[in-house]
Design an enzyme around this catalytic site. Structure first.
Site, short mmCIF file in Angstrom:
data_model
loop_
_atom_site.label_atom_id
_atom_site.label_comp_id
_atom_site.label_asym_id
_atom_site.label_seq_id
_atom_site.Cartn_x
_atom_site.Cartn_y
_atom_site.Cartn_z
N LYS A 125 70.28 127.67 52.89
CA LYS A 125 71.43 126.89 53.65
C LYS A 125 72.21 126.67 52.53
O LYS A 125 72.45 126.86 51.28
CB LYS A 125 70.70 125.45 53.84
N ASP A 165 76.37 125.27 61.30
CA ASP A 165 75.67 123.86 61.37
C ASP A 165 76.67 122.84 61.46
O ASP A 165 77.77 123.13 62.16
CB ASP A 165 74.86 123.54 59.92
P1 NDP Z 1 77.84 119.72 65.37
O1 NDP Z 1 78.96 119.63 64.30
O2 NDP Z 1 78.38 120.49 66.44
O3 NDP Z 1 77.68 118.07 66.10
C1 NDP Z 1 77.25 117.35 65.14
C2 NDP Z 1 77.05 115.84 65.98
O4 NDP Z 1 76.00 114.99 65.42
C3 NDP Z 1 78.41 115.12 66.23
O5 NDP Z 1 78.25 114.44 67.69
C4 NDP Z 1 78.38 114.31 65.24
O6 NDP Z 1 79.22 113.51 65.38
C5 NDP Z 1 77.19 114.00 64.97
N1 NDP Z 1 76.78 113.31 63.56
C6 NDP Z 1 76.95 114.22 62.44
N2 NDP Z 1 76.83 113.66 61.41
C7 NDP Z 1 76.48 112.25 61.83
C8 NDP Z 1 76.22 111.17 61.20
N3 NDP Z 1 76.11 111.03 59.85
N4 NDP Z 1 75.82 109.98 61.97
C9 NDP Z 1 75.75 110.03 63.24
N5 NDP Z 1 76.20 111.13 63.96
C10 NDP Z 1 76.61 112.21 63.15
O7 NDP Z 1 76.59 120.11 64.94
P2 NDP Z 1 75.17 120.65 65.49
O8 NDP Z 1 75.20 119.99 67.01
O9 NDP Z 1 75.38 122.08 65.27
O10 NDP Z 1 74.02 120.13 64.74
C11 NDP Z 1 73.34 118.72 65.01
C12 NDP Z 1 71.91 119.07 64.27
O11 NDP Z 1 71.14 120.14 64.75
C13 NDP Z 1 72.12 119.07 62.71
O12 NDP Z 1 71.25 118.36 62.23
C14 NDP Z 1 71.85 120.53 62.44
O13 NDP Z 1 71.25 120.83 61.16
C15 NDP Z 1 70.75 120.60 63.60
N6 NDP Z 1 70.75 122.16 63.89
C16 NDP Z 1 71.65 122.95 64.35
C17 NDP Z 1 71.65 124.37 64.70
C18 NDP Z 1 72.78 125.06 65.47
O14 NDP Z 1 72.36 126.23 65.74
N7 NDP Z 1 73.99 124.61 65.53
C19 NDP Z 1 70.44 124.97 64.59
C20 NDP Z 1 69.13 124.08 64.11
C21 NDP Z 1 69.45 122.91 63.73
P3 NDP Z 1 80.90 113.24 64.98
O15 NDP Z 1 81.45 114.19 66.26
O16 NDP Z 1 81.43 111.88 64.98
O17 NDP Z 1 80.98 113.86 63.56
#
Ligand code: NDP
Length: 443
Positions: A125, A165
């Site tokens: 990572k 991510d």
């Molecule tokens: P994105 O950046 O596309 O979206 C993240 C979302 O989570 C946004 O809505 C963001 O809000 C919100 N968010 C991020 N940080 C915080 C925080 N500290 N408090 C509250 N809300 C928060 O990321 P992904 O959808 O790709 O990833 C989401 C999760 O899924 C993560 O944990 C990631 O590690 C996990 N994941 C992702 C994969 C992938 O293929 N993308 C694979 C496996 C796991 P805002 O817009 O306000 O920042």
């Protein structure tokens, strides 16, 4: 002192100020120690001490110029955790909260998640404390190019293959891929999540969200529960949340919440395909706030997470530790049936304990969100073959992989009247990694 207590003390002393990493490793050790105590082949191998130590960590300075000509600096990281079963593989996160503890926890989880997919991928990572929010495309490009200038020394299609991510989507992968190609003068599959025109796999953007729902359907089917008409609370509104929502709509479930870091919307009528199109545009193109959804569709917006909203199913898809012990209690009081993690470690240890105590179906991210990395693995295969598979073929493979992961969890996690998916996923992942490490000697 028991062996588990000894190990946890060692873990905490060796990694002070790394609470997220300790949390992830502790959950793993609690599941695996009873298993290895009953399997003599691990005696005298010190395998758990070896597994919790990353193979390599790189930390570096990322200097870049903003649009006003200011000289800015961020910190870049790559944690190359374990390569026992393949090249290091795992995403890059760009978020101001990024630090070594968070990337070590994510890299550690990734090892076992990747093993569960059945594909030959090690665990890693990386990322940076750079915040893409509010930056122009030009600033994001300059940052990505500077980040890749250093990272390119450490990665390669047979060494380490990063993906996206939080904060790293198609745009950022594009800028980093372009820069890698320019530095190395090679067109290789060194990153996944690429655009479909330049080596990306179809279904990769959808894969984590779709995979989460395929896993959830398996979990519910094992209890003879139909997903149709179930109300679902989702947190997050990024990549994972959006495609989980899309698949749920297709399967006839009713998604009633989404969130971002400023709060959550509650739409009691359900998010339909048209409203979801708006979310794709709002979050993916305009990079706006989820509160705008509430204004547009006349529903409520409140600060905080959505776990107080009554629902049948909860899918945390935003970030780590966003679902606490008291949130778990609220969900249980509201008769929630199942919780499946789309994000990595979104539930605190206290929340997991509460779900398990109350026999709520609970899927840990290392099993239920493995669909993203699984299709990244399929992207690597397509790049090596110099072929592109049709979306139906990739989607079918994804379904099959999620089904297999579910079976592994059932195999190692079944108890008399409950499937402990946390135990099942950790032991299932551990066996493949540990046995490969033993085969390869003390390296
Ligand atoms: P994105 O950046 O596309 O979206 C993240 C979302 O989570 C946004 O809505 C963001 O809000 C919100 N968010 C991020 N940080 C915080 C925080 N500290 N408090 C509250 N809300 C928060 O990321 P992904 O959808 O790709 O990833 C989401 C999760 O899924 C993560 O944990 C990631 O590690 C996990 N994941 C992702 C994969 C992938 O293929 N993308 C694979 C496996 C796991 P805002 O817009 O306000 O920042």
């Amino acid at each position: 002192m028991s062996y588990l207590e000894e190990l946890i003390n060692y873990l905490k002393n060796k990694n002070p100020n790394e609470p997220e990493f300790v949390q992830a490793a502790e959950e793993f050790l609690e599941a695996v120690v009873p298993f290895i105590s009953n399997h003599k082949k691990y005696d005298g191998t010190n395998i758990l001490h070896r597994i919790i130590e990353p193979e390599r960590i790189v930390m570096f300075r990322v200097p870049w110029l903003d649009d006003k000509g200011n000289q800015c600096v961020n910190r870049g990281y790559r944690v190359e955790y374990n390569s026992a079963i393949g090249p290091y593989k795992g995403g890059l996160r760009f978020h101001p909260s990024v630090n070594l503890s968070i990337l070590k926890f994510l890299g550690f989880e990734q090892i076992f998640k990747n093993a569960l997919t059945g594909l030959p991928m090690g665990g890693g990572k990386g990322g940076s404390d750079f915040d893409p929010k509010g930056k122009s495309d030009n600033e994001v490009m300059k940052f990505c190019q500077s980040f890749m200038l250093e990272l390119s020394r450490h990665i390669g299609p047979n060494t380490d293959v990063p993906a996206g991510d939080i904060g790293v989507g198609g745009r950022e992968i594009g800028y980093m891929f372009g820069q890698y190609k320019r530095i190395k003068n090679e067109f290789t599959g060194v990153l996944t999540g690429k655009g479909a025109n330049w080596g990306g796999s179809l279904i990769r953007p959808e894969a984590t969200g779709y995979g989460l729902i395929y896993f959830l359907v398996e979990m519910l089917s094992a209890q003879d529960i139909d997903i149709r008409n179930k109300s679902v609370a989702i947190s997050g509104s990024g990549n994972v949340a959006q495609y989980a929502c899309k698949k749920l709509i297709e399967l006839g479930a009713k998604v009633i919440t989404l969130s971002d870091s400023s709060g959550h919307i509650y739409d009691p009528n359900g998010i339909d395909s048209k409203k979801l199109e708006y979310v794709f545009e709002l979050k993916g193109v305009r990079r706006g706030r989820i509160s705008e959804y509430a204004d547009k569709f006349d529903c409520s917006f409140s600060k905080g997470t959505p776990w107080g909203v009554p629902c049948d199913i909860a899918l945390p898809c935003a970030t780590q530790n966003e679902l606490t012990h008291s949130d778990a209690q609220k969900l249980i009081q509201n008769n929630c049936l199942a919780v499946a993690e789309g994000a990595n470690m979104p539930s605190t240890a206290g929340a997991i304990n509460e779900f398990q105590k109350n026999k709520i179906l609970f899927a840990p991210g290392k099993a239920s969100n493995a669909g993203g990395v699984a299709v990244s693995g399929l992207e690597m295969s397509q790049n090596s073959l110099r072929m592109n598979w049709p979306s139906e073929e990739v989607d079918n493979k994804l379904k099959e992989i999620m089904k297999n992961i579910h079976s592994i969890c059932v195999k190692y996690g079944s108890q008399k009247d409950y499937i402990d998916y946390v135990k099942g996923a950790n032991i299932g992942g551990f066996i493949k990694i540990a046995d490969s490490m033993l085969d390869q000697g003390l390296v």
